[in-house]
Design an enzyme around this catalytic site. Structure first.
Site, PDB file in Angstrom:
ATOM      1  N   ASP A 519      -2.482 -33.039 -20.877  1.00  0.00           N
ATOM      2  CA  ASP A 519      -1.176 -32.621 -20.559  1.00  0.00           C
ATOM      3  C   ASP A 519      -0.973 -31.428 -21.563  1.00  0.00           C
ATOM      4  O   ASP A 519      -1.026 -31.300 -22.800  1.00  0.00           O
ATOM      5  CB  ASP A 519      -0.150 -33.388 -20.681  1.00  0.00           C
ATOM      6  N   HIS A 522      -3.043 -26.076 -23.301  1.00  0.00           N
ATOM      7  CA  HIS A 522      -3.045 -24.648 -23.878  1.00  0.00           C
ATOM      8  C   HIS A 522      -1.980 -24.580 -24.920  1.00  0.00           C
ATOM      9  O   HIS A 522      -1.976 -23.814 -25.875  1.00  0.00           O
ATOM     10  CB  HIS A 522      -2.541 -23.710 -22.583  1.00  0.00           C
ATOM     11  N   ASP A 621       2.148 -31.045  -9.412  1.00  0.00           N
ATOM     12  CA  ASP A 621       3.347 -30.629 -10.036  1.00  0.00           C
ATOM     13  C   ASP A 621       3.601 -29.043  -9.248  1.00  0.00           C
ATOM     14  O   ASP A 621       4.155 -28.194  -9.735  1.00  0.00           O
ATOM     15  CB  ASP A 621       3.196 -30.517 -11.482  1.00  0.00           C
TER      16      ASP A 621
END
Length: 1473
Positions: A519, A522, A621
């Site tokens: 999750d 980045h 999402d």
């Protein structure tokens, strides 16, 4: 049993992978295989070099920081191979340490030894070995299904959902975090990382392990979960004990300003009504009024600029004190940057650069200041040294500081940045979590109890809560108020509790699940991800790891993939804004084009890889098709994703047609109970999705790796096929980005050679009305989809017409429809076809000779015409042009790049699709050559015919692939057969050495128009192709005997060498061999140097060939009478009536030169040479018995290799040689000495019966005396000393010297200044007669030449400082320029390649025989390596223009250009390291 696979990875001289791309991904090691690293044995990185890698020894576990060493043992002519067993998945890297090569100047002067250097670190990933119930699951077979775990309800109800998911054809389930959730109830806001949700899993870990095991065993489903390493729930109890785990005002003091702003905003929001501001915002005016209040009561009151600026008064006092006390830091600044009269701005910049402290991070108020000592140094520059008694001077110093605008000392030179405030209500989600005050937190510094919350920030992979970030102060973070951002630091020691806590959490996840989705990857520090994934892989070796990255950079994406070992990156189809963009995404993830070039070999070259995708039709999402497009688009969007050659995925609710994205945090309902089975009554698209997913799994497992994507209007079609069986699936998708029920414009589809059968056609009927949405969204208990069902529509019409199939979409095919077809190619079994066309080639070529192979592989246009009575030439490809060779090399030169780049759009591919003319040409050509008597071609001709006949029936779109496979197989077999004739050194040598050696084959062939003998047809050497390829222009004496050592002797072609030596010996006349042989018919004697290269070649033969000395006694019939200058035709009765041994021919040549001679060329006049003046036809040679040198030539001819005659009447240079080089050319002197020394040694051994010659005065001079005379005088005549004071020791005219420390090119030339020119000819003398040279002088000259003459591939033929230097050769130029018109400057600066070989051999001769010398040499061949690899001629060009620029008038492959480098390899092989 098949041999183990080897993946070959070649490295460049920088240590980087030599691939056309950036990323390397290796397949899963289902069975261990080998990664073989290949490095040129003399690459600079092998100098004290070691390759270090963290690939573990087989059987050992992976340790990221444990690197093992592979010593690089240099070997000049070999490629080094380092084999690494690949038995584990993961991410690995390597680097190389070495000692950089010093420059030549550093080597010749005493300097410190060069220090160790390290290449960059290079990464490669190895895919995880996924399996379901012990059956391997390829990554491209993956079908992943996302669920929000909390919406599944208690674990005892999960099995029904898992059964439903499995029946829909998915094989992996992605779960959002199952852990104990925090106060917000978001799955990603985890309260306790070591405890599962107690409501769903009453038995905790035991329940999770049980359901995951049950999923796999009962339903064939793997599991994947999110791991959340970035943050924890804001109410996590453990934070109270360990606030150091987050960013607070103790661990991150730079956040103080952001915290004060956040607090002030909250405080302002709590007092809105009291301050007279609206508590509820109803209009834009309310918002503007509120923002005015923020400016006044929050920003203005906080005085935020104090966090950026210097406290001027305090800093000034400190600087003045240091100034008065004389504590100046002037040694710490670059005073050269300061000058009087600078503007105030520039003075401020000077102080910022040199003296500002605290600018690298945001601290407390006024934490930035000026270093007092630097400030004092600045005042000294401004005001001079201080005088404490001078009050005015002190005040002036204060004034200078104040008026120099210290206010510029902010992070931004234009003034402070106040922090960006968004246009949102001040009653905000706070940027900070304030821990409660209790017994636990009371033990901590109060400043540590305010922890920064995590959030989202665009395109930021840095730590946005770190000291250099202003994101919190600028309010750039889209904050998650329920999540505290975790602070790991650089290493476990920086935060021991947090690292260990996350290790325990990660191990728990790895024990329970088959894979991770990282999750917020980045924003996860890479070193943290590496550490935790290493821990996870210790628990589960084949952990599958994916992430969804938002770096905004392909480079950053790749960095995360390589450093973390990500198996896939999540990509999503719903980001497409239209059918065209959707087709682009499908194409990107869809596989290689149909008909791609590929070959499965035991040794496979490593190529660049695309980053593997987990391509989702929709993620958990992001918005659904109903929100972004239409409900109907659910079906075509999902079908297009399922056709891709990568991992695919979906989310619960997509197949069920959920009307909108659900809120992970606030949504209280659970999923609707799953149906007992999937059939026509199942809502949504589940039935078709089940079919599509199973086909996707089948295609991934079996290797359907090729695809064609077509976009037309609202339609996207995908045809995915197996590259060997050629079975396929064809999807027609009518997208529904907007509403409508029209068919739309879509043309019939035509496929060649392919049959098709409809599997099914469907459309989605869904109620997307607002009423329908409201009803679904208001369901009290369950999450459900819109009323929707699949309906069958008419099937596409399939019509066969000969070799083509046409597919037409029916009229009733509305948006949201798909049609799925099965395809196959009748009568084509690609696997057996590929096996057949690649078999038997070695046997087919087993009886070919080198002459046969010259026909098979090469033959330029003029050669081909010569051997076909002018009937045939090289093949012409429409849109591309003529091939350079009629043989296989002509085809391979084009195909190798087409294959490398998979360039199916290349004209050769289209030409093959259009027809089979190329197949006819290749076979027909060899059959005609066989019929003309070349019986050795029967095997290759038969093999090619059988293979081409077999592939003629494949559809046109596949013909390029199979044609390339046949040609590549034949080409490889022919090259292997040719190489088998060569020496072991070449067979085991580098690709470059093998390529050079093949020039021997390229240049030597049978010709109808010429031969070595007038009455006997034998293979003869061409000087170059295509310029010097046939008739009298083919065989040049000088070129042959410069080339013979490399092309024939060093390769082991002794008989060919002998044939050429005997043939040219037979035509000796005037003591010379001819420059142009013309098969012995009309030889021309105008080259003064050819005889000396001939004698050197004879010498080399006797030393290299076993029993080579016997050549001296070989007898040869003479074309002309010995010691008689009479000319007669080759069919004259006197021709070939006398015999001589080679030894006698040698002596005749020496005797004639000792006597001297002068003659007018036979047949002199325009018929012989239309450019030469009459005086030029007189050839003269005269020995100088005071020095031993032989002079010759005149200003009217050019008797050495630099033989360009002026041709331009317009410029007035016709008949005026560009480079007459009359006098004693340095290379002739060296070759003369070499010959004299050799025959002297032979005489001592009784192998040569003469020991002397007679001069024209009748004096007898022994060979030894002659050689000693040359040695005594050589340096005196040719060397130009570095120090003018030594000129008296040499034959020097100082006024003519333009460069010192060199060897003259000539002695005694007609234009005296030309003697002093630096040209590369000295290297020939150094190579063959090194003992003529003073070693230190030779080394110095070589260093100068390296700097001023050596180009990327060739040697400049003239020193650039010389007035005659003209480095661009254009033979077609007919201008007024005397120097260059009609190419008169052929040898006046252009860079010729053959001298490079002699230069490097001389370099080898005069430098220590060690690996460093060989590496210096190897470095200087880089340009040639690149050139031969890139040239379609597969050779080295004759010359280039300045600095390696292409010379279009150069012969593109020249015998001596390659041969002289083979000579170098031969010499180097004798060095014992």
């Amino acid at each position: 049993m098949a041999p183990p696979l080897v993946y070959l990875l070649s490295l460049t001289d920088t240590g980087a992978p030599d691939i056309a791309g950036d990323h390397i991904s290796l397949p899963p090691p289902l069975e261990p295989y080998t990664l073989r690293i290949a490095i040129e044995g003399a690459s600079p990185i092998t100098r004290n070099g070691s390759l270090w890698t963290n690939v573990p020894v087989r059987g050992e576990k992976f340790e990221r920081k444990k690197f093992r060493e592979f010593k690089l043992q240099p070997f000049f002519s070999r490629t080094l191979h380092i084999d690494m067993p690949i038995a584990l998945p993961g991410t690995f890297c390597y680097y190389i340490t070495y000692n950089p090569l010093p420059s030549l100047k550093e080597r010749s002067e005493p300097t410190k030894p060069s220090g160790a250097a390290k290449t960059g670190t290079h990464w490669f990933t190895v895919a995880a070995r996924l399996s379901v119930n012990s059956e391997p699951l390829a990554l491209d077979s993956l079908s992943c299904f996302s669920v929000v775990s909390k919406w599944l309800g208690p674990v005892e109800k999960w099995d029904g959902y898992m059964k439903y998911i499995a029946e829909k054809g998915y094989n992996m389930v992605h779960f959002t975090p199952m852990m104990h959730r925090g106060e917000s109830n978001s799955p990603y806001s985890i309260y306790d990382q070591l405890a599962f949700d107690p409501e769903a899993f009453p038995n905790g870990t035991e329940d999770v392990v049980s359901i995951v095991d049950q999923m796999e065993k009962r339903h064939g489903l793997l599991s994947l979960t999110d791991v959340v390493w970035n943050h924890t729930a804001h109410n996590s109890l453990w934070l109270q004990s360990h606030p150091e785990a987050g960013y607070n005002l103790v661990t991150a003091p730079w956040l103080e300003a952001a915290y004060e702003l956040d607090t002030a905003l909250l405080e302002f929001g709590n007092h809105l009504e009291a301050l007279g501001f609206p508590a509820e915002l109803e209009t834009k005016g309310d918002l503007l009024k509120l923002m005015d209040g923020v400016k006044t009561h929050v920003i203005g009151a906080l005085r935020l600029w104090e966090f950026y600026v210097v406290n001027v008064e305090a800093a000034t006092d400190a600087v003045i004190e240091a100034y008065i006390l004389g504590r100046s830091g002037s040694k710490r600044i670059d005073t050269a940057e300061y000058r009087s009269g600078l503007s105030l701005y520039d003075k401020a910049q000077f102080l910022i650069k040199n003296g500002l402290k605290g600018a690298d991070s945001l601290g407390s108020r006024y934490s930035r200041t000026i270093d007092p000592e630097i400030g004092a140094a600045f005042l000294t520059l401004e005001c001079g040294k201080p005088d404490p008694k001078n009050v005015e001077q002190v005040e002036e110093a204060k004034k200078a500081l104040i008026y120099n605008r210290i206010t510029y000392l902010r992070l931004d030179s234009n003034g402070p940045k106040m922090g960006k405030i968004t246009r949102e209500s001040p009653i905000i989600e706070t940027y900070f979590t304030r821990l409660p005050k209790n017994e636990i937190t009371a033990k901590h510094d109060p400043k540590s109890l305010a922890l920064a919350n995590n959030g989202w920030i665009w395109s930021n992979v840095a730590d946005f809560a770190g000291p250099k970030s202003r994101s919190y102060l600028r309010r750039e973070v889209i904050v998650w108020g329920d999540c505290v951002k975790l602070r790991f630091g650089d290493k476990p020691e920086d935060n021991p509790f947090l690292w260990q806590f996350m290790v325990d959490y990660t191990k728990l996840m790895a024990r329970c699940f088959h894979g991770f989705r990282i999750d917020n990857c980045h924003s996860t520090p890479i070193h943290v991800g590496q550490y935790l994934l290493d821990v996870a892989r210790e628990v589960r070796e084949d952990l599958y790891v994916v992430a969804e990255l938002f770096t905004g950079s392909e480079y950053e994406d790749r960095r995360f993939v390589e450093h973390l070992g990500l198996g896939s990156l999540v990509r999503e189809a719903m980001v497409a804004w239209g059918p065209g963009e959707l087709s682009r995404l499908v194409h990107r993830h869809g596989g290689k084009p149909i008909g791609s070039f590929r070959q499965e070999l035991v040794v496979r070259a490593v190529t660049a890889s695309p980053i593997h995708a987990l391509f989702m039709d929709c993620t958990h999402d992001n918005e659904t098709p109903t929100q972004k497009r239409t409900p109907q688009d659910t079906l075509p969007n999902g079908a297009l994703v399922a056709m891709c050659d990568c991992g695919i995925g979906s989310v619960m609710g997509y197949d069920e047609i959920y009307p909108k994205l659900l809120n992970l945090v606030t949504e209280p309902r659970i999923y609707y109970p799953p149906p007992e089975k999937i059939d026509e009554t199942t809502p949504g698209i589940g039935k078709v999705k089940s079919l599509l997913n199973r086909i996707h799994t089948e295609m991934g497992k079996d290797g359907f790796t090729e695809m064609h994507v077509h976009h037309e209007g609202e339609y996207v079609t995908v045809h995915r096929v197996h590259p060997k069986s050629h079975k396929g699936y064809f999807l027609i998708a009518h997208t529904a980005f907007g509403p409508g029920d029209h068919r739309g414009d879509f043309n019939p589809i035509t496929v060649t050679g392919t049959k098709a059968k409809v599997i099914g056609s469907w459309t989605l009927v869904a109620d997307g009305s607002e009423e329908g949405k409201v009803k679904v969204l208001n369901h009290p208990d369950y999450l459900t989809g819109l009323p929707a069902k699949l309906a069958e529509v008419g099937s596409p019409k399939i019509e066969g017409n000969g070799n083509t199939t046409t597919i037409t979409v029916p009229e009733n095919f509305p948006p949201g429809s798909i049609a799925l077809l099965e395809t196959w190619i009748p009568g084509t079994d690609g696997e057996s076809l590929a096996r057949f066309v690649t078999s038997g080639a070695e046997e087919a070529f087993a009886n070919t000779s080198l002459v046969d192979l010259n026909f098979v592989l090469y033959r330029c246009e003029s050669e081909e015409k010569d051997s076909s009575d002018n009937q045939d030439g090289c093949y012409n490809i429409p849109g591309y042009g003529a091939l350079v060779y009629a043989g296989l090399q002509g085809w391979w030169s084009v195909l190798k790049e087409v294959i490398r780049n998979n360039d199916l759009a290349h004209p050769i591919c289209q030409h093959l699709r259009d027809g089979q003319w190329a197949l006819d040409y290749i076979v027909g050509r060899l059959e005609k050559l066989e019929a003309r008597g070349n019986k050795g071609l029967a095997g290759p001709a038969k093999w090619l015919k059988e293979r081409f006949d077999r592939i003629r029936s494949v559809p046109g779109f596949l013909l390029p692939r199979y044609f390339a496979l046949v040609v590549q197989t034949a080409y490889t077999a022919a090259v292997d057969r040719a190489t088998s004739f060569f020496t072991e050194d070449i067979q085991e040598g580098t690709a470059f050495l093998k390529g050079l050696s093949l020039v021997s084959l390229q240049m030597t062939g049978l010709m109808n128009s010429t031969s070595l003998w007038p009455g006997k047809k034998v293979a003869c050497m061409a000087a170059g192709l295509p310029h010097f390829s046939y008739d009298y222009m083919r065989c040049w004496g000088r070129d042959v005997f410069i080339s013979i050592r490399g092309l024939f002797l060093a390769t082991g072609r002794y008989e060919d060498a002998k044939e050429h030596i005997l043939a040219f010996g037979s035509v000796l006349k005037h003591g010379m061999i001819p420059n142009l042989l013309d098969g012995g018919r009309k030889p021309r004697y105008n080259a003064r140097d050819s005889i000396w290269f001939y004698l050197q070649a004879v010498q080399d033969y006797t030393k290299i060939v076993p029993n080579g000395i016997e050549l001296l006694q070989e007898r040869v019939k003479r074309r002309f009478l010995p010691f008689d200058d009479t000319w007669f035709n080759y069919d004259d009765p006197r021709a070939y009536t006398r015999e001589s041994t080679i030894a006698e021919i040698i002596h005749e040549a020496l005797e004639r030169h000792a006597l001297g001679f002068e003659f007018l060329e036979a047949n002199a006049g325009p018929g012989l040479d239309s450019q030469m003046k009459w005086e030029g036809f007189t050839v003269s040679v005269k020995p100088d018995w005071t020095t031993g040198i032989i002079k010759g030539g005149s200003q009217f001819n050019c008797g050495t290799w630099m033989d360009k005659m002026g041709e331009s009447e317009r410029a007035g240079n016709k008949g005026v040689p560009g480079t007459p080089r009359d006098g004693a050319a340095i290379e002739i002197t060296g070759l003369l000495y070499s010959t004299l020394k050799w025959v002297t040694e032979l005489g001592k051994k009784g192998l040569y019966e003469w020991d002397s010659v007679k001069t024209s005065e009748g004096r007898v001079v022994t060979f030894a005396v002659w050689a000693d005379l040359l040695k005594k005088n050589f340096e005196k005549l040719y060397f130009v000393p570095e120090d003018p004071a030594e000129d008296s020791k040499y034959s020097i005219k100082p006024e003519l010297v333009e460069r010192r420390g060199i060897y003259k090119d000539l002695y005694g030339g007609g234009k005296e200044y030309e003697d002093y020119q630096l040209r590369p000819n000295f290297a020939v003398a150094m190579t063959v007669a090194p003992d003529l040279f003073v070693p230190q002088h030779a080394i110095g000259c070589l260093e100068i030449a390296d700097e001023v003459l050596r180009g990327p591939t060739g040697m400049a033929t003239l020193d650039p400082i010389n007035k005659d230097y003209r480095p661009y050769y254009r033979n077609s130029e007919d201008s007024d320029d005397f120097a260059t018109s009609k190419g008169r400057n052929y040898h006046q600066g252009p860079e010729w390649l053959w001298p490079t070989g002699f230069y490097l051999r001389a370099f080898l001769t005069f430098n220590p025989p060690n690996i460093e010398t060989l590496q210096q040499i190897n470095l200087r061949m880089d340009g040639c390596r690149k050139a031969i690899n890139e040239s379609p001629w597969a050779g080295l060009t004759e010359l280039t223009n300045k600095n390696g620029e292409v010379c279009y008038d150069s012969s593109p492959t020249q015998a001596w250009s390659a041969s002289c480098l083979i000579d170098l390899y031969y010499d180097a092989a004798k060095i014992k390291l």
